[in-house]
Design a protein around this motif. Structure first.
Motif, mmCIF file in Angstrom:
data_model
loop_
_atom_site.group_PDB
_atom_site.id
_atom_site.type_symbol
_atom_site.label_atom_id
_atom_site.label_comp_id
_atom_site.label_asym_id
_atom_site.label_seq_id
_atom_site.Cartn_x
_atom_site.Cartn_y
_atom_site.Cartn_z
ATOM 1 N N ILE A 210 28.694 22.161 -1.725
ATOM 2 C CA ILE A 210 27.559 21.992 -2.755
ATOM 3 C C ILE A 210 27.063 23.264 -3.153
ATOM 4 C CG2 ILE A 210 25.128 21.345 -2.910
ATOM 5 C CD1 ILE A 210 27.176 18.932 -2.869
ATOM 6 N N HIS A 211 26.864 24.200 -2.121
ATOM 7 C CA HIS A 211 26.385 25.570 -2.238
ATOM 8 C C HIS A 211 27.559 26.346 -3.179
ATOM 9 C CE1 HIS A 211 24.428 24.781 1.630
ATOM 10 N NE2 HIS A 211 23.346 25.516 0.941
ATOM 11 N N GLN A 212 28.681 25.962 -3.026
ATOM 12 C CA GLN A 212 29.784 26.856 -3.873
ATOM 13 C C GLN A 212 29.650 26.296 -5.185
ATOM 14 O OE1 GLN A 212 33.466 26.153 -1.786
ATOM 15 N NE2 GLN A 212 32.403 26.880 0.352
ATOM 16 N N ALA A 213 29.438 25.061 -5.560
ATOM 17 C CA ALA A 213 29.342 24.597 -6.846
ATOM 18 C C ALA A 213 28.082 25.144 -7.464
ATOM 19 C CB ALA A 213 29.405 22.866 -6.791
ATOM 20 N N ARG A 214 27.031 25.275 -6.547
ATOM 21 C CA ARG A 214 25.890 25.622 -7.347
ATOM 22 C C ARG A 214 26.197 27.049 -7.845
ATOM 23 N NH1 ARG A 214 22.196 23.426 -4.450
ATOM 24 N NH2 ARG A 214 22.125 21.680 -5.867
ATOM 25 N N GLU A 215 26.798 27.978 -7.027
ATOM 26 C CA GLU A 215 26.920 29.251 -7.398
ATOM 27 C C GLU A 215 27.688 29.461 -8.806
ATOM 28 O OE1 GLU A 215 29.230 31.310 -4.577
ATOM 29 O OE2 GLU A 215 27.580 31.176 -2.918
ATOM 30 N N GLN A 216 28.562 28.269 -8.863
ATOM 31 C CA GLN A 216 29.213 28.383 -10.401
ATOM 32 C C GLN A 216 28.605 27.775 -11.531
ATOM 33 O OE1 GLN A 216 32.870 26.124 -10.216
ATOM 34 N NE2 GLN A 216 33.443 26.310 -12.182
ATOM 35 N N TYR A 217 27.709 26.562 -11.028
ATOM 36 C CA TYR A 217 27.008 25.973 -12.411
ATOM 37 C C TYR A 217 25.508 26.216 -12.251
ATOM 38 C CZ TYR A 217 31.352 23.407 -13.163
ATOM 39 O OH TYR A 217 32.709 23.239 -13.361
ATOM 40 N N GLY A 218 25.046 26.916 -11.318
ATOM 41 C CA GLY A 218 23.504 26.883 -11.212
ATOM 42 C C GLY A 218 22.814 25.889 -11.360
ATOM 43 N N ASP A 219 21.640 25.844 -12.187
ATOM 44 C CA ASP A 219 20.905 24.671 -12.082
ATOM 45 C C ASP A 219 21.549 23.418 -12.898
ATOM 46 O OD1 ASP A 219 20.385 25.488 -14.766
ATOM 47 O OD2 ASP A 219 18.128 25.814 -14.418
ATOM 48 N N GLN A 220 22.545 23.780 -13.535
ATOM 49 C CA GLN A 220 23.083 22.470 -14.080
ATOM 50 C C GLN A 220 23.832 21.580 -13.310
ATOM 51 O OE1 GLN A 220 23.180 22.138 -17.971
ATOM 52 N NE2 GLN A 220 21.434 23.651 -17.068
ATOM 53 N N LEU A 221 23.864 22.002 -11.896
ATOM 54 C CA LEU A 221 24.669 21.343 -10.818
ATOM 55 C C LEU A 221 23.780 20.386 -10.389
ATOM 56 C CD1 LEU A 221 25.389 20.908 -7.655
ATOM 57 C CD2 LEU A 221 27.213 21.023 -9.275
ATOM 58 N N PHE A 222 24.157 18.928 -10.112
ATOM 59 C CA PHE A 222 23.419 18.039 -9.220
ATOM 60 C C PHE A 222 24.018 17.460 -8.121
ATOM 61 C CE2 PHE A 222 21.474 18.113 -13.670
ATOM 62 C CZ PHE A 222 19.956 17.667 -13.335
ATOM 63 N N ARG B 284 35.739 12.745 9.365
ATOM 64 C CA ARG B 284 36.261 12.505 8.155
ATOM 65 C C ARG B 284 35.772 11.325 7.393
ATOM 66 N NH1 ARG B 284 41.583 13.918 7.353
ATOM 67 N NH2 ARG B 284 42.239 11.948 7.010
ATOM 68 N N THR B 285 34.610 10.841 7.533
ATOM 69 C CA THR B 285 33.679 10.041 6.443
ATOM 70 C C THR B 285 33.717 10.756 5.343
ATOM 71 O OG1 THR B 285 32.601 9.213 8.523
ATOM 72 C CG2 THR B 285 31.594 8.787 6.377
ATOM 73 N N PRO B 286 33.763 9.776 4.179
ATOM 74 C CA PRO B 286 33.612 10.227 2.616
ATOM 75 C C PRO B 286 32.283 10.668 2.680
ATOM 76 C CG PRO B 286 35.170 8.497 2.580
ATOM 77 C CD PRO B 286 34.527 8.354 4.031
ATOM 78 N N THR B 287 32.210 11.765 1.930
ATOM 79 C CA THR B 287 30.782 12.401 1.713
ATOM 80 C C THR B 287 30.052 11.601 0.461
ATOM 81 O OG1 THR B 287 31.767 14.161 0.329
ATOM 82 C CG2 THR B 287 31.442 14.736 2.570
ATOM 83 N N SER B 288 29.851 10.563 0.528
ATOM 84 C CA SER B 288 29.382 9.771 -0.553
ATOM 85 C C SER B 288 27.845 9.878 -0.998
ATOM 86 C CB SER B 288 29.646 8.103 -0.378
ATOM 87 O OG SER B 288 30.952 7.899 0.092
ATOM 88 N N LYS B 289 27.167 10.766 -0.040
ATOM 89 C CA LYS B 289 25.850 10.939 -0.120
ATOM 90 C C LYS B 289 25.567 12.639 -0.543
ATOM 91 C CE LYS B 289 24.144 6.930 1.109
ATOM 92 N NZ LYS B 289 25.263 6.199 1.071
ATOM 93 N N SER B 290 26.596 13.241 -0.843
ATOM 94 C CA SER B 290 26.271 14.453 -1.274
ATOM 95 C C SER B 290 27.666 14.941 -2.166
ATOM 96 C CB SER B 290 26.437 15.495 -0.111
ATOM 97 O OG SER B 290 27.404 15.417 0.820
ATOM 98 N N ILE B 291 27.787 14.703 -3.491
ATOM 99 C CA ILE B 291 28.560 14.664 -4.437
ATOM 100 C C ILE B 291 28.142 15.343 -5.400
ATOM 101 C CG2 ILE B 291 30.376 13.512 -5.814
ATOM 102 C CD1 ILE B 291 29.121 10.793 -4.678
ATOM 103 N N PRO B 292 28.745 16.742 -5.534
ATOM 104 C CA PRO B 292 28.530 17.804 -6.702
ATOM 105 C C PRO B 292 28.943 17.490 -8.058
ATOM 106 C CG PRO B 292 30.465 18.812 -5.650
ATOM 107 C CD PRO B 292 29.927 17.398 -4.720
ATOM 108 N N VAL B 293 27.961 17.134 -8.876
ATOM 109 C CA VAL B 293 28.368 16.582 -10.252
ATOM 110 C C VAL B 293 27.524 17.297 -11.469
ATOM 111 C CG1 VAL B 293 28.802 14.430 -9.517
ATOM 112 C CG2 VAL B 293 26.589 15.003 -10.304
ATOM 113 N N ILE B 294 28.111 17.539 -12.518
ATOM 114 C CA ILE B 294 27.371 17.998 -13.621
ATOM 115 C C ILE B 294 27.468 16.625 -14.596
ATOM 116 C CG2 ILE B 294 27.984 20.461 -13.654
ATOM 117 C CD1 ILE B 294 30.131 19.758 -15.492
ATOM 118 N N ILE B 295 26.428 16.610 -15.617
ATOM 119 C CA ILE B 295 26.092 15.551 -16.374
ATOM 120 C C ILE B 295 26.274 15.763 -17.975
ATOM 121 C CG2 ILE B 295 24.461 14.535 -14.852
ATOM 122 C CD1 ILE B 295 22.265 15.431 -16.453
#
Length: 774
Positions: free
Chosen positions: A639-651, A751-762
Motif C-alpha cells: 500500500i505504501h509503495q503504491a501510494r508513492e507511485q499514485y499519491g492521493d489517486q491511490l485508494f 498466506r491469507t489473501p489480503t482482501s481488506k487491503s487492496i490498492p486500487v485506482i478508479i
C-alpha cells in the motif's frame, strides 16, 4: 431472472427488529417454505434439533428458547426450500448460458436432486449414477503421476464426521493437499495465537460475555455476519459494560439493536444502544492503533511507578505468566506518536480515549473478524492485540479473553479433526497407529498454493467438499484459469453455484443432504457434530424429509469415494456409513485426550468443550509462558509503495458482505443496514473523496488493481455510494471485487489473501445499460 428496482436509501432503524421479521417472512415466501418448514425453525439450535448451517457463533447453553437470527433463517430457508433443480433443468440450459446468470439466480433455482456429469459435446450436465461418479473420480486419481497432483478443498459446513473421514481418505491416498476456507479467512489467527498463547483458538465462552465489563470489537460486523452475537452485546450493554467498535465502516448493528424477542425493543422502535464509542481506523491501521493503546498503558504505568501509585499493568500476572514484557515496554516507549497517528488514521485523543477504557476495565474481551486477519500484517496485528491483553492479565480469567469469531458453522471443528495442510506430526503419527497406514508428512497446498498449482498444471484433479471455491478465492480470472486446467473437477453441494460452471475437462456435481434433513442410514437416523467459535462440540439431527431420494450424506459420499479409490484399504469405509458413532469412536482413538468419551459427552444438551489450555492460563508454548512479541508498524507495505507511485489517486479497497449474503451465498439484492437496495455493484466512498475526485454520489466508476506483476485486474461498472468510511478507503462486496486481489498478495506467515487491503485506482465511467442487474 432476478430484477429489482435499485435504490440508495439511508437506514435509520436499529439492526434486527421489525426489519428482520419482515425479511424473515419475505425469505420464507421466496423459498416457498411450507408450514412444516416454518415449524422446523423451532428446532434450530435446540438439543434435539439441528445446528444452524450458518455462522459459528455458539448457542446459549444450546438449550435456549426460540433463539435464531435473520441470517440463520435465510440459511435454513435456502436449504429447506421447496424449489428443485432436477436433471430436466440442466437439459434446458447450457453451461455457457448459465455462466451469464447472477450468483443469486443460480442458487435460487433450488435444491439439486441428482448427481450430474458434464457433457462437453452438448455443453450441458447429464445425470450420472452414483457408482459411476465414484468410479470416474477413482479412475482420475489412479491416472495421476503423483498423489500431490490432486487437490481436496473443504468448506466449513461439513460436520466433524465427514471431515475426519475425508482427511483420513486423502492422507491414505497419499497427499496433504487440504486447502480450506480457513486459509482464506482466519488463518492469520491460527498462526498468531499458538506461538503467543499456545493454542490457535479463542479463550472465552458465552459465560465470559456475561461477566465482562469491557468488550473491544475489532474489524467485525456482527449484525450481518454473526447476528446472534448482538444478543450478548445487548445484554452486556444493558448491564453497563463498555463496548467499543473498531471498524473503518460505520455499521448500524454496532450502534443500535432491537432484539425481536424483546417486547420493549420492538414496541419502542428504538432498540438498545450497543457501543459507547466508534473508532474508525483506516484500512490496515489496527496494528498502529493497538500499539498506540499499548504506548499509553506503558506511559501510565511508568508514571505510576514514579508516583508510587497503583500500576497500570498487572505485574503479578506478567511476572508469573509471561516472557519479554520489558522488551515490548521499551519498544512502546520508543515508538513515535506521529507514526502511530499517521498509520492508524485515528486522532491521538481517540487513541487515548480507547486506551483509557481498556486500562480502566477489569475484565476485557477482545473480539475480531476478517477486518483484522486479511491484511499483509494480519498475524502481526493479532500478536500485538495479544500483547495488549497480556498487559493487564486479560486472558484466562472470568469475563476476559481472546475471541476470534469464525465464519462457517464448523470451520473450527474441521481444523480440529485434521483438515489442514500442515497438521502436527503427532496427529499424523496417531493416524498411522490407529489405522495401520502410512501417511505423508510433507505439508500440502493451502488455498493460494492450490490455485497456483492448478495454473501451473501441477494439480490436475480438484474435489470440493462444499463451498464455492471459484468465487470465494482471490484473483478470480486466474483462479478460473487454474480450475479449467484440471482434468476433473467435482463438487459436493446442495445447490447450483458458479464453481460448477467453471469446470475442468470433466466435471461432476454431487448433491448432498443438508443439515436440516433426516440422515437415515442402516442403524437409523444419524447426527453430526460441529465445533463452534468457542470450542463447544454438540450434535445435530435433521428434521426434514430429504429434498430428493437420490441425495447422499457427506460422510456417505466421502466413504464411498474412498472405498472406490483405495481398493486394498484396510479401513472399513462402508461400515462407517452405517453408524456415525463408529466415526466418532475413530476420532476419539486418534485424539484420545481431546475427544475422550466423545459419544457419551455429546448426549448432554450443549455437548462439551474442547480443551483450551489458555482459558486456564496454561500456555503450551516452548517456554511454558505466554509470549509478548515485538511487532513493527508497517511503513513499506505494498500500500505504501503504491501510494508513492499514485499519491492521493491511490485508494485502499476492502471486500465485505452485504446483509443479504452469507459467504458466497447471495440471498437477495439488498444491504439493508447500509441503505443499498436492489443492487450489488456499489462502492462505498467517503464524501470528501467523492468531491476530490470530481465525482458525485450516483456516478459510476471502474476499479483497477495496482500490483507490480504486469497483470491487469479490473472490476468495472460500480455505483458510487457516499458513506461514513475513512478518507482514502473504499469498500465493495465480494465476490464482485475478488478479481482485484492479486494471488500473490497474502498475509505474512499465514498466506491469507489480503482482501481488506487492496490498492486500487478508479476511473469514471458511464452507467451500465441495466443499472439494476445483479
Amino acid at each position: 431472472m432476478s430484477q429489482q428496482k435499485a435504490v440508495i436509501k439511508p437506514y435509520h432503524h436499529p439492526a434486527a427488529g421489525w426489519g428482520a421479521l419482515k425479511q424473515v417472512a419475505a425469505q420464507l415466501a421466496l423459498q416457498k417454505i411450507p408450514v412444516k418448514g416454518v415449524i422446523t425453525l423451532l428446532s434450530q439450535n435446540q438439543p434435539d434439533g439441528f445446528d444452524c448451517p450458518g455462522c459459528a457463533w455458539p448457542d446459549k447453553e444450546h438449550t435456549s428458547t426460540f433463539e435464531f437470527c435473520e441470517n440463520g433463517v435465510k440459511a435454513v430457508a435456502a436449504e429447506a426450500t421447496a424449489k428443485r433443480t432436477p436433471p430436466t433443468f440442466f437439459a434446458k440450459h447450457t453451461v455457457t448460458e448459465l455462466m451469464g446468470w447472477s450468483d443469486f439466480d443460480l442458487e435460487n433455482e433450488g435444491r439439486l436432486t441428482h448427481p450430474m456429469r458434464y457433457n462437453p459435446v452438448t455443453d450441458k450436465y447429464d445425470e450420472i449414477a452414483w457408482d459411476d461418479a465414484f468410479a470416474l473420480m477413482a479412475s482420475h486419481l489412479h491416472a495421476l503421476n503423483d498423489p500431490n497432483e490432486a487437490v481436496f478443498y473443504t468448506s466449513g459446513r461439513a460436520g466433524n464426521e465427514a471431515a475426519f473421514l475425508y482427511q483420513l481418505f486423502v492422507r491414505e491416498f497419499g497427499t496433504n493437499n487440504f486447502p480450506d476456507c480457513s486459509n482464506l479467512c482466519h488463518e492469520s489467527t491460527s498462526m498468531a495465537l499458538p506461538p503467543t498463547v499456545g493454542i490457535g483458538k479463542g479463550s472465552v465462552t458465552l459465560h465470559d460475555f456475561e461477566h465482562a465489563d469491557t468488550i473491544l470489537i475489532f474489524g467485525q460486523n456482527p449484525a450481518t455476519n454473526h447476528p446472534r452475537m448482538l444478543g450478548e452485546l445487548r445484554e452486556a450493554a444493558k448491564r453497563g459494560a463498555r463496548i467499543v467498535a473498531i471498524n473503518p465502516l460505520k455499521e448500524r448493528g454496532l450502534e443500535r439493536f432491537a432484539d425481536p424477542q424483546s417486547p420493549f425493543d420492538m414496541l419502542s422502535f428504538k432498540g438498545s444502544k450497543i457501543s459507547d464509542l466508534l473508532i474508525q481506523p483506516k484500512l490496515g491501521g489496527d496494528l498502529a492503533l493497538i500499539k498506540g493503546m499499548i504506548k499509553f498503558v506503558i506511559q501510565w504505568d511508568d508514571e505510576a511507578i514514579k508516583l508510587g501509585s497503583e500500576r497500570a499493568v498487572d505485574l503479578a500476572f506478567i511476572q508469573q505468566h509471561t516472557n519479554n514484557f520489558e522488551a515490548i515496554a521499551e519498544d512502546a516507549r520508543q515508538e513515535s506518536w506521529d507514526v502511530i497517528v499517521e498509520e492508524s488514521g485515528v486522532p491521538l485523543e481517540q487513541i487515548e480515549e480507547i486506551a483509557r477504557i481498556y486500562a480502566t476495565g477489569d475484565r476485557v474481551i477482545s473480539t475480531w473478524g476478517m477486518g483484522i486477519t486479511q491484511h499483509k500484517h494480519g498475524v502481526a496485528t493479532i500478536k500485538t492485540l495479544v500483547n495488549l491483553m497480556l498487559l493487564r492479565g486479560n486472558i484466562g480469567k472470568e469475563g476476559a479473553g481472546l475471541c476470534p469469531v469464525r465464519g462457517h458453522s464448523n470451520v473450527q471443528g474441521n481444523r480440529t479433526v485434521g483438515i489442514y495442510e500442515k497438521m502436527p506430526v503427532e496427529f499424523l503419527e496417531s493416524l498411522e497407529r490407529v489405522f495401520d497406514i502410512k501417511v505423508p508428512k510433507t505439508p500440502g497446498y493451502d488455498a493460494v498454493g492450490a490455485i497456483q498449482a492448478m495454473i501451473d498444471g501441477k494439480a490436475k484433479f480438484f474435489f470440493g467438499l462444499g463451498g464455492n471455491f471459484s468465487i470465494a478465492t482471490p484473483d478470480t480470472d486466474r483462479t478460473w484459469e487454474g480450475m479449467r486446467n484440471c482434468d476433473l473437477t467435482a463438487h459436493v453441494t446442495t445447490k447450483l453455484n458458479r464453481s460448477h460452471l467453471v469446470h475442468g475437462k470433466e466435471a461432476l456435481i454431487l448433491p448432498c443432504l443438508g443439515r436440516t434433513e433426516i440422515d437415515t442410514q442402516e442403524t437409523g437416523p444419524q447426527g453430526v457434530t460441529v465445533e463452534d467459535s468457542m470450542s463447544m462440540v454438540h450434535i445435530s439431527y435433521g428434521m426434514n424429509k430429504p429434498a430428493s431420494p437420490h441425495l447422499l450424506s457427506e460422510p456417505a459420499i466421502v466413504a464411498r469415494f474412498a472405498h472406490a479409490t483405495l481398493k486394498h484399504s484396510k479401513t472399513p469405509w462402508l461400515e462407517y456409513i452405517k453408524d456415525y458413532s463408529k466415526i466418532r469412536d475413530a476420532i476419539e482413538q486418534t485424539m484420545p485426550v481431546a475427544f475422550k468419551n466423545y459419544n457419551e459427552r455429546i448426549k448432554k444438551p450443549g455437548g462439551f468443550r474442547m480443551p483450551v489450555p489458555s482459558s486456564q492460563r496454561i500456555w503450551n508454548t516452548p517456554s511454558g509462558k505466554a509470549e509478548f512479541t515485538l511487532q513493527a508498524i508497517p511503513q513499506s507495505s505494498p500500500i505504501h509503495q503504491a501510494r508513492e507511485q499514485y499519491g492521493d489517486q491511490l485508494f485502499v479497497l476492502m471486500t465485505t458482505r452485504s446483509h443479504d449474503q452469507y459467504n458466497t451465498t447471495i440471498y437477495g439484492m439488498d444491504d439493508r443496514y447500509r441503505g443499498v437496495f436492489g443492487q450489488r455493484r456499489v462502492i462505498f466512498m467517503n464524501p470528501a473523496d467523492i468531491q476530490r475526485m470530481g465525482l458525485q454520489a450516483g456516478d459510476w466508476i471502474n476499479l483497477v488493481s495496482v500490483w507490480q506483476d504486469g497483470i491487469t485486474r479490473r472490476a468495472d461498472k460500480f455505483l458510487v455510494v457516499s458513506y461514513d468510511i475513512p478518507q482514502g478507503c473504499l469498500s465493495g462486496y465480494y465476490p464482485e471485487t475478488n478479481n482485484l486481489v492479486p494471488l500473490e498478495s497474502v498475509a505474512d506467515l499465514s498466506r491469507t489473501p489480503t482482501s481488506k487491503s487492496i490498492p486500487v485506482i478508479i476511473e469514471k465511467t458511464t452507467a451500465p445499460e441495466v443499472a439494476n442487474a445483479a
